[in-house]
Design a protein around this motif. Structure first.
Motif, mmCIF file in Angstrom:
data_model
loop_
_atom_site.group_PDB
_atom_site.id
_atom_site.type_symbol
_atom_site.label_atom_id
_atom_site.label_comp_id
_atom_site.label_asym_id
_atom_site.label_seq_id
_atom_site.Cartn_x
_atom_site.Cartn_y
_atom_site.Cartn_z
ATOM 1 N N GLY A 1 -7.320 -29.919 19.500
ATOM 2 C CA GLY A 1 -7.893 -28.785 20.200
ATOM 3 C C GLY A 1 -7.453 -27.438 19.654
ATOM 4 O O GLY A 1 -7.641 -26.421 20.307
ATOM 5 N N GLU A 2 -6.861 -27.429 18.469
ATOM 6 C CA GLU A 2 -6.458 -26.146 17.891
ATOM 7 C C GLU A 2 -7.672 -25.315 17.503
ATOM 8 O O GLU A 2 -7.642 -24.093 17.563
ATOM 9 N N LEU A 3 -8.733 -25.992 17.082
ATOM 10 C CA LEU A 3 -9.979 -25.314 16.745
ATOM 11 C C LEU A 3 -11.007 -25.643 17.811
ATOM 12 O O LEU A 3 -11.081 -26.757 18.319
ATOM 13 N N SER A 4 -11.835 -24.679 18.124
ATOM 14 C CA SER A 4 -12.843 -24.901 19.152
ATOM 15 C C SER A 4 -13.973 -25.769 18.594
ATOM 16 O O SER A 4 -14.107 -25.964 17.396
ATOM 17 N N GLU A 5 -14.790 -26.262 19.507
ATOM 18 C CA GLU A 5 -15.924 -27.093 19.107
ATOM 19 C C GLU A 5 -16.925 -26.283 18.288
ATOM 20 O O GLU A 5 -17.529 -26.800 17.353
ATOM 21 N N LYS A 6 -17.051 -25.022 18.619
ATOM 22 C CA LYS A 6 -17.966 -24.155 17.868
ATOM 23 C C LYS A 6 -17.507 -24.003 16.421
ATOM 24 O O LYS A 6 -18.325 -23.985 15.503
ATOM 25 N N THR A 7 -16.208 -23.955 16.203
ATOM 26 C CA THR A 7 -15.670 -23.856 14.844
ATOM 27 C C THR A 7 -16.000 -25.108 14.056
ATOM 28 O O THR A 7 -16.381 -25.043 12.886
ATOM 29 N N TRP A 8 -15.868 -26.278 14.717
ATOM 30 C CA TRP A 8 -16.195 -27.528 14.028
ATOM 31 C C TRP A 8 -17.684 -27.590 13.706
ATOM 32 O O TRP A 8 -18.076 -28.086 12.643
ATOM 33 N N LEU A 9 -18.514 -27.077 14.604
ATOM 34 C CA LEU A 9 -19.952 -27.061 14.340
ATOM 35 C C LEU A 9 -20.289 -26.143 13.168
ATOM 36 O O LEU A 9 -21.145 -26.469 12.341
ATOM 37 N N LEU A 10 -19.615 -25.010 13.097
ATOM 38 C CA LEU A 10 -19.832 -24.109 11.960
ATOM 39 C C LEU A 10 -19.378 -24.739 10.651
ATOM 40 O O LEU A 10 -20.009 -24.579 9.608
ATOM 41 N N LEU A 11 -18.271 -25.470 10.695
ATOM 42 C CA LEU A 11 -17.790 -26.156 9.490
ATOM 43 C C LEU A 11 -18.778 -27.222 9.045
ATOM 44 O O LEU A 11 -19.092 -27.336 7.851
ATOM 45 N N ALA A 12 -19.304 -27.973 9.999
ATOM 46 C CA ALA A 12 -20.299 -28.988 9.657
ATOM 47 C C ALA A 12 -21.564 -28.339 9.099
ATOM 48 O O ALA A 12 -22.165 -28.846 8.147
ATOM 49 N N HIS A 13 -21.946 -27.212 9.670
ATOM 50 C CA HIS A 13 -23.120 -26.491 9.166
ATOM 51 C C HIS A 13 -22.899 -26.014 7.729
ATOM 52 O O HIS A 13 -23.817 -26.072 6.907
ATOM 53 N N SER A 14 -21.706 -25.556 7.422
ATOM 54 C CA SER A 14 -21.426 -25.122 6.048
ATOM 55 C C SER A 14 -21.443 -26.311 5.091
ATOM 56 O O SER A 14 -21.866 -26.175 3.937
ATOM 57 N N PHE A 15 -21.004 -27.483 5.565
ATOM 58 C CA PHE A 15 -21.100 -28.676 4.717
ATOM 59 C C PHE A 15 -22.556 -29.034 4.448
ATOM 60 O O PHE A 15 -22.914 -29.440 3.340
ATOM 61 N N ILE A 16 -23.410 -28.869 5.458
ATOM 62 C CA ILE A 16 -24.837 -29.153 5.263
ATOM 63 C C ILE A 16 -25.433 -28.181 4.257
ATOM 64 O O ILE A 16 -26.215 -28.568 3.386
ATOM 65 N N LYS B 1 -19.734 -35.505 5.083
ATOM 66 C CA LYS B 1 -18.680 -34.841 5.861
ATOM 67 C C LYS B 1 -19.231 -34.263 7.155
ATOM 68 O O LYS B 1 -18.581 -34.324 8.203
ATOM 69 N N ALA B 2 -20.430 -33.710 7.089
ATOM 70 C CA ALA B 2 -21.043 -33.151 8.305
ATOM 71 C C ALA B 2 -21.331 -34.260 9.310
ATOM 72 O O ALA B 2 -21.108 -34.090 10.518
ATOM 73 N N ILE B 3 -21.794 -35.409 8.837
ATOM 74 C CA ILE B 3 -22.073 -36.535 9.731
ATOM 75 C C ILE B 3 -20.785 -37.014 10.387
ATOM 76 O O ILE B 3 -20.756 -37.312 11.584
ATOM 77 N N GLU B 4 -19.698 -37.070 9.618
ATOM 78 C CA GLU B 4 -18.413 -37.487 10.193
ATOM 79 C C GLU B 4 -17.954 -36.515 11.286
ATOM 80 O O GLU B 4 -17.477 -36.939 12.342
ATOM 81 N N ILE B 5 -18.110 -35.226 11.019
ATOM 82 C CA ILE B 5 -17.690 -34.228 12.016
ATOM 83 C C ILE B 5 -18.534 -34.341 13.275
ATOM 84 O O ILE B 5 -18.009 -34.342 14.395
ATOM 85 N N TYR B 6 -19.855 -34.455 13.113
ATOM 86 C CA TYR B 6 -20.721 -34.573 14.282
ATOM 87 C C TYR B 6 -20.415 -35.847 15.066
ATOM 88 O O TYR B 6 -20.397 -35.840 16.302
ATOM 89 N N SER B 7 -20.163 -36.947 14.372
ATOM 90 C CA SER B 7 -19.859 -38.212 15.058
ATOM 91 C C SER B 7 -18.578 -38.105 15.868
ATOM 92 O O SER B 7 -18.507 -38.577 17.008
ATOM 93 N N GLU B 8 -17.568 -37.494 15.274
ATOM 94 C CA GLU B 8 -16.302 -37.340 16.001
ATOM 95 C C GLU B 8 -16.450 -36.368 17.171
ATOM 96 O O GLU B 8 -15.839 -36.562 18.215
ATOM 97 N N LEU B 9 -17.261 -35.344 16.992
ATOM 98 C CA LEU B 9 -17.496 -34.410 18.105
ATOM 99 C C LEU B 9 -18.221 -35.094 19.262
ATOM 100 O O LEU B 9 -17.975 -34.780 20.420
ATOM 101 N N LEU B 10 -19.104 -36.027 18.932
ATOM 102 C CA LEU B 10 -19.796 -36.755 19.993
ATOM 103 C C LEU B 10 -18.834 -37.649 20.763
ATOM 104 O O LEU B 10 -18.968 -37.818 21.973
ATOM 105 N N LYS B 11 -17.862 -38.212 20.062
ATOM 106 C CA LYS B 11 -16.888 -39.088 20.726
ATOM 107 C C LYS B 11 -15.908 -38.293 21.584
ATOM 108 O O LYS B 11 -15.555 -38.704 22.676
ATOM 109 N N VAL B 12 -15.459 -37.153 21.054
ATOM 110 C CA VAL B 12 -14.355 -36.427 21.675
ATOM 111 C C VAL B 12 -14.795 -35.136 22.337
ATOM 112 O O VAL B 12 -14.198 -34.700 23.313
ATOM 113 N N GLY B 13 -15.842 -34.530 21.809
ATOM 114 C CA GLY B 13 -16.184 -33.165 22.179
ATOM 115 C C GLY B 13 -16.620 -32.977 23.618
ATOM 116 O O GLY B 13 -16.664 -33.896 24.428
ATOM 117 N N ASN B 14 -16.959 -31.756 23.894
ATOM 118 C CA ASN B 14 -17.382 -31.320 25.221
ATOM 119 C C ASN B 14 -18.736 -31.939 25.550
ATOM 120 O O ASN B 14 -19.642 -31.976 24.734
#
Length: 131
Positions: free
Chosen positions: A67-82, A89-102
């Motif tokens: 939780g050091e980085l917000s969910e929005k930060t992770w979404l921006l990182l995934a967007h930059s990977f896309i 890498k973007a798919i991995e981030i989105y998958s983990e956000l679905l498991k853990v995220g808000n």
């Protein structure tokens, strides 16, 4: 001693000696510069390899759950990977956000994951997510 080295008194010999010394210094400087550039590139490559190491799913899970980085930060990182074409890498981030995220952003994250699957060429996975 001056009788043995008559060339030292000749001005042409002095000019030739001067240009030979300049030539030797220039050659030495050129090769030393090439050596230093090669060493600098090696150090730079080693430094950049630290950032290109792929993060495993377990490490990514730990980073997201901390939780050091917000969910929005992770979404921006995934967007930059896309944007860079690194869909895995973007798919991995989105998958983990679905498991853990808000759960408030669950549908938006699911939609972004479906779009990423579509861009990556996984049509069946994209279809199942959109359905």
């Amino acid at each position: 001693m001056s009788t043995f080295f008559i060339e030292f008194r000749d001005p042409l010999f002095g000019a030739i000696l001067f240009f030979v010394i300049i030539f030797v210094i220039a050659i030495f400087s050129y090769w030393f510069n090439r050596y230093k550039k090669r060493e600098d590139y090696k150090h730079l490559d080693r430094f950049l390899k630290q950032f290109n190491t792929p993060v495993s799913k377990e490490e990514l899970y730990v980073l997201i759950t901390k939780g050091e980085l917000s969910e929005k930060t992770w979404l921006l990182l995934a967007h930059s990977f896309i944007k860079n074409g690194d869909y895995e890498k973007a798919i991995e981030i989105y998958s983990e956000l679905l498991k853990v995220g808000n759960k408030d952003n669950y549908r938006d994250t699911l939609f972004l994951l479906g779009k990423t699957y579509l861009k990556a060429g996984f049509l069946v996975r994209s279809k199942t997510i959109f359905l």
